[in-house]
Scaffold this motif. Structure first.
Motif, PDB file in Angstrom:
ATOM      1  N   SER A 237       1.195  -1.423  -0.029  1.00  0.00           N
ATOM      2  CA  SER A 237      -0.075  -0.204  -0.351  1.00  0.00           C
ATOM      3  C   SER A 237       1.376   1.227  -0.131  1.00  0.00           C
ATOM      4  CB  SER A 237      -1.113   0.056   1.722  1.00  0.00           C
ATOM      5  OG  SER A 237      -1.730   1.272   1.328  1.00  0.00           O
ATOM      6  N   LEU A 238       1.654   1.095   0.670  1.00  0.00           N
ATOM      7  CA  LEU A 238       3.320   2.703   0.719  1.00  0.00           C
ATOM      8  C   LEU A 238       3.414   2.419  -0.410  1.00  0.00           C
ATOM      9  CD1 LEU A 238       3.749   4.789   2.886  1.00  0.00           C
ATOM     10  CD2 LEU A 238       5.873   3.275   3.341  1.00  0.00           C
ATOM     11  N   SER A 239       3.785   1.268  -1.181  1.00  0.00           N
ATOM     12  CA  SER A 239       4.366   1.763  -1.996  1.00  0.00           C
ATOM     13  C   SER A 239       3.255   2.180  -3.505  1.00  0.00           C
ATOM     14  CB  SER A 239       5.064   0.019  -2.179  1.00  0.00           C
ATOM     15  OG  SER A 239       6.047  -0.277  -4.241  1.00  0.00           O
ATOM     16  N   GLU A 244       1.770   7.254  -6.629  1.00  0.00           N
ATOM     17  CA  GLU A 244       0.946   8.180  -6.675  1.00  0.00           C
ATOM     18  C   GLU A 244       1.453   9.186  -6.475  1.00  0.00           C
ATOM     19  OE1 GLU A 244      -2.604   7.130  -4.473  1.00  0.00           O
ATOM     20  OE2 GLU A 244      -2.994   4.964  -6.052  1.00  0.00           O
ATOM     21  N   GLU A 245       2.056   9.296  -5.500  1.00  0.00           N
ATOM     22  CA  GLU A 245       2.788  10.799  -5.518  1.00  0.00           C
ATOM     23  C   GLU A 245       3.710  11.708  -6.142  1.00  0.00           C
ATOM     24  OE1 GLU A 245       3.525  10.720  -1.023  1.00  0.00           O
ATOM     25  OE2 GLU A 245       1.262  10.800  -0.425  1.00  0.00           O
ATOM     26  N   PHE A 246       4.428  10.835  -6.500  1.00  0.00           N
ATOM     27  CA  PHE A 246       6.132  10.566  -7.369  1.00  0.00           C
ATOM     28  C   PHE A 246       5.668   9.815  -8.563  1.00  0.00           C
ATOM     29  CE2 PHE A 246       6.623  11.437  -3.012  1.00  0.00           C
ATOM     30  CZ  PHE A 246       7.786  12.714  -2.807  1.00  0.00           C
ATOM     31  N   TYR A 273      23.008  14.607   3.930  1.00  0.00           N
ATOM     32  CA  TYR A 273      23.751  14.948   2.733  1.00  0.00           C
ATOM     33  C   TYR A 273      25.143  13.858   2.609  1.00  0.00           C
ATOM     34  CZ  TYR A 273      28.901  17.063   2.626  1.00  0.00           C
ATOM     35  OH  TYR A 273      29.956  17.661   3.224  1.00  0.00           O
ATOM     36  N   ARG A 274      25.813  13.855   3.383  1.00  0.00           N
ATOM     37  CA  ARG A 274      27.218  12.594   3.172  1.00  0.00           C
ATOM     38  C   ARG A 274      25.908  11.693   2.793  1.00  0.00           C
ATOM     39  NH1 ARG A 274      31.641  13.741   4.170  1.00  0.00           N
ATOM     40  NH2 ARG A 274      31.686  16.215   5.971  1.00  0.00           N
ATOM     41  N   ARG A 275      24.898  10.662   3.540  1.00  0.00           N
ATOM     42  CA  ARG A 275      24.468  10.009   3.169  1.00  0.00           C
ATOM     43  C   ARG A 275      24.044   9.973   2.025  1.00  0.00           C
ATOM     44  NH1 ARG A 275      20.730   9.033   8.074  1.00  0.00           N
ATOM     45  NH2 ARG A 275      19.435   7.483   7.163  1.00  0.00           N
ATOM     46  N   PHE A 276      23.410  11.020   1.783  1.00  0.00           N
ATOM     47  CA  PHE A 276      22.548  11.023  -0.001  1.00  0.00           C
ATOM     48  C   PHE A 276      23.484  10.814  -0.981  1.00  0.00           C
ATOM     49  CE2 PHE A 276      21.153  13.991  -3.484  1.00  0.00           C
ATOM     50  CZ  PHE A 276      20.234  13.563  -3.472  1.00  0.00           C
ATOM     51  N   LEU A 323      16.031  10.332  -1.938  1.00  0.00           N
ATOM     52  CA  LEU A 323      15.792  10.860  -0.984  1.00  0.00           C
ATOM     53  C   LEU A 323      14.631  10.437   0.196  1.00  0.00           C
ATOM     54  CD1 LEU A 323      15.652  13.947  -2.334  1.00  0.00           C
ATOM     55  CD2 LEU A 323      16.643  14.311  -1.101  1.00  0.00           C
ATOM     56  N   LEU A 324      13.934  10.197  -0.449  1.00  0.00           N
ATOM     57  CA  LEU A 324      12.348   9.079   0.085  1.00  0.00           C
ATOM     58  C   LEU A 324      13.110   7.436   0.808  1.00  0.00           C
ATOM     59  CD1 LEU A 324      10.420   8.591  -2.924  1.00  0.00           C
ATOM     60  CD2 LEU A 324       9.544  10.145  -1.173  1.00  0.00           C
ATOM     61  N   ASP A 325      14.100   7.120   0.473  1.00  0.00           N
ATOM     62  CA  ASP A 325      14.985   6.006   0.456  1.00  0.00           C
ATOM     63  C   ASP A 325      15.179   6.614   2.162  1.00  0.00           C
ATOM     64  OD1 ASP A 325      13.926   3.962  -1.229  1.00  0.00           O
ATOM     65  OD2 ASP A 325      16.168   3.906  -2.068  1.00  0.00           O
ATOM     66  N   LEU A 326      16.185   7.625   1.877  1.00  0.00           N
ATOM     67  CA  LEU A 326      16.021   7.953   3.595  1.00  0.00           C
ATOM     68  C   LEU A 326      15.579   9.043   4.596  1.00  0.00           C
ATOM     69  CD1 LEU A 326      19.851  10.000   1.789  1.00  0.00           C
ATOM     70  CD2 LEU A 326      19.594   7.847   3.727  1.00  0.00           C
ATOM     71  N   SER A 327      14.137   8.982   4.290  1.00  0.00           N
ATOM     72  CA  SER A 327      13.091   9.151   5.250  1.00  0.00           C
ATOM     73  C   SER A 327      12.339  11.043   4.943  1.00  0.00           C
ATOM     74  CB  SER A 327      12.711   9.129   5.730  1.00  0.00           C
ATOM     75  OG  SER A 327      12.904   7.661   6.711  1.00  0.00           O
TER      76      SER A 327
END
Length: 347
Positions: A237-239, A244-246, A273-276, A323-327
Motif C-alpha cells: 500500500s505504501l509503495s 501516486e505521489e511521485f 547530505y553525505r548519506r544522500f 531522498l525517499l529512501d532516506l525518509s
C-alpha cells in the motif's frame, strides 16, 4: 579755455583709474558671471553653456563654444547612463545574484533587471539582500495565490463541506474498524487453538512435549503469518501511495532540465547530505574533496560528478527516490513541486 578743460579731464581719468580698469570692462565681467544655462538641456562650464550628452554617452571633454555639445563618448560594455547628462563616467550594470535570474539585459542607456528565481521571492518594499524560499501549504490548507518573484504563497484552511464527515468522525470510524478486525483475528486464532488442542488430545500416543508444542505454538504461528501478511499488505500500500505521489517526471529539455533543478537541493539537510551522495554511489573521498567549498557549491559539484558518472541514466526521479529512501519525503516533495512549477519537468 577749452584746451585747459580737456587736459584736466584727461588727468582726472588717468589718476582715478590707474590700472586701466574702466567701468565698461566691469560691466562685461558682470555679464559673464550672470550667464544662465537652460535647465535640463545645458550645463555650465566656465563662462559657457554646453549641451548635455545624450543617454548612453558620457562627457569626454566639454564644449568650447556657447550652446554646443562637447565630445560625447558611448558607455563601455557593462556600463550605462539612463538620461541626458553632464556625467563624465558611466555607471556599472547591475549583476544578478546566484538566487536571481536576469529578466532584462543591460544596455548603454538602461540598467539590467533581475528577479528572484522560481520558488523564491522578495518583497519589493524591502531591501532584497536575499530571495526567500516560498512556503508550501499544509495538508489541511489550500493555495489562495501562487508564489511569484515578489510575493510569497498564500494559504488558507480548507473548509469542511456541508454534510461532509468531520475529522473526528473519520477517526472514530477507522478506530472501530480496526477494533473489529482485531477481534475477528483473535476469534479465529482462538478457534484454531481449541481445534488444535482437541486434535492433540485425540492422539494419546504422541509425547507430551509434542502435544504442548502443538497446543501453544500453532496459534502463535497463525498470528505471525497474519502479521507478516499485514506488513506485506502495508508495504504494498505504501509503495502504491509513493507511486501516486511521485510519478515518473519527464524532463522538458533533457539534461538541461536536470541541471536547472540542482539549486533546489541546496536545502538538503546538512546531516543527510553525505548519506544522500553515498546512496548515489559517490565515494567518501570525492565527498571529502568538496568540504572546502561553500555548502551550496558543494551540492552542485557533487551533483555534477554524479551526472558524469551516470551519463544518460541520470534523472531527477533517481534523486527523488534516494531522498525517499532516506525518509526525506518533505524535501523530495518540495523539489518535485519546484521542478514542476518552474516548467523544467512535467508529469
Amino acid at each position: 579755455m577749452c584746451s585747459i578743460l580737456l587736459v584736466f579731464s584727461a588727468c582726472w581719468i588717468v589718476f582715478s583709474h590707474p590700472t586701466g580698469a574702466f567701468p565698461l570692462d566691469s560691466g562685461l565681467n558682470r555679464t559673464r558671471r550672470d550667464v544662465s544655462c537652460t535647465g535640463g538641456l545645458q550645463y555650465r562650464h566656465g563662462d559657457l553653456c554646453c549641451l548635455y550628452c545624450r543617454a548612453g554617452t558620457y562627457v569626454k571633454s566639454p564644449c568650447t563654444r556657447f550652446g554646443e555639445a562637447g565630445q560625447c563618448e558611448e558607455c563601455d560594455s557593462g556600463t550605462y547612463i539612463e538620461h541626458d547628462s553632464d556625467l563624465t563616467k558611466c555607471f556599472p550594470c547591475t549583476q544578478c545574484r546566484s538566487d536571481q535570474e536576469l529578466v532584462k539585459q543591460c544596455t548603454h542607456a538602461e540598467d539590467g533587471k533581475c528577479q528572484c528565481k522560481p520558488g523564491r521571492f522578495c518583497h519589493p518594499d524591502e531591501a532584497c539582500e536575499v530571495c526567500k524560499r516560498c512556503i508550501r501549504c499544509k495538508k489541511d490548507e489550500e493555495v489562495v495565490r501562487n508564489c511569484t518573484s515578489t510575493t510569497n504563497t498564500e494559504c488558507k484552511k480548507i473548509q469542511s463541506k456541508p454534510g461532509a464527515p468531520s475529522d473526528s468522525i473519520v477517526v472514530t470510524v477507522v478506530c472501530v474498524a480496526t477494533a473489529v478486525a482485531v477481534c475477528v483475528v483473535f476469534i479465529i486464532a482462538l478457534g484454531l487453538y481449541k481445534w488444535r488442542r482437541k486434535r492433540s488430545d485425540s492422539q494419546p500416543d504422541l509425547p507430551d512435549s509434542m502435544k504442548t508444542e502443538l497446543q501453544y505454538n500453532f496459534p502463535f504461528e497463525v498470528q505471525r503469518d497474519s502479521e507478516a501478511r499485514r506488513q506485506s499488505s502495508n508495504t504494498l500500500s505504501l509503495s502504491r501511495q509513493l507511486e501516486e505521489e511521485f510519478p515518473q517526471l519527464v524532463p522538458v529539455k533533457g539534461e538541461e532540465s536536470l541541471r536547472a533543478c540542482f539549486e533546489y537541493f541546496e536545502d538538503l539537510n546538512v546531516d543527510y547530505y553525505r548519506r544522500f551522495f553515498r546512496s548515489l554511489g559517490i565515494s567518501d573521498n570525492v565527498i571529502k574533496g568538496c568540504d572546502h567549498q561553500q555548502y551550496e557549491d558543494r551540492i552542485h559539484e557533487l551533483l555534477n560528478k554524479w551526472v558524469e558518472k551516470e551519463g544518460r541514466d541520470a534523472s531527477l526521479n533517481s534523486l527523488l527516490r534516494a531522498l525517499l529512501d532516506l525518509s526525506q519525503k518533505r524535501t523530495a516533495e518540495t523539489i518535485r513541486d519546484q521542478a514542476l512549477q518552474a516548467g523544467h519537468y512535467e508529469r
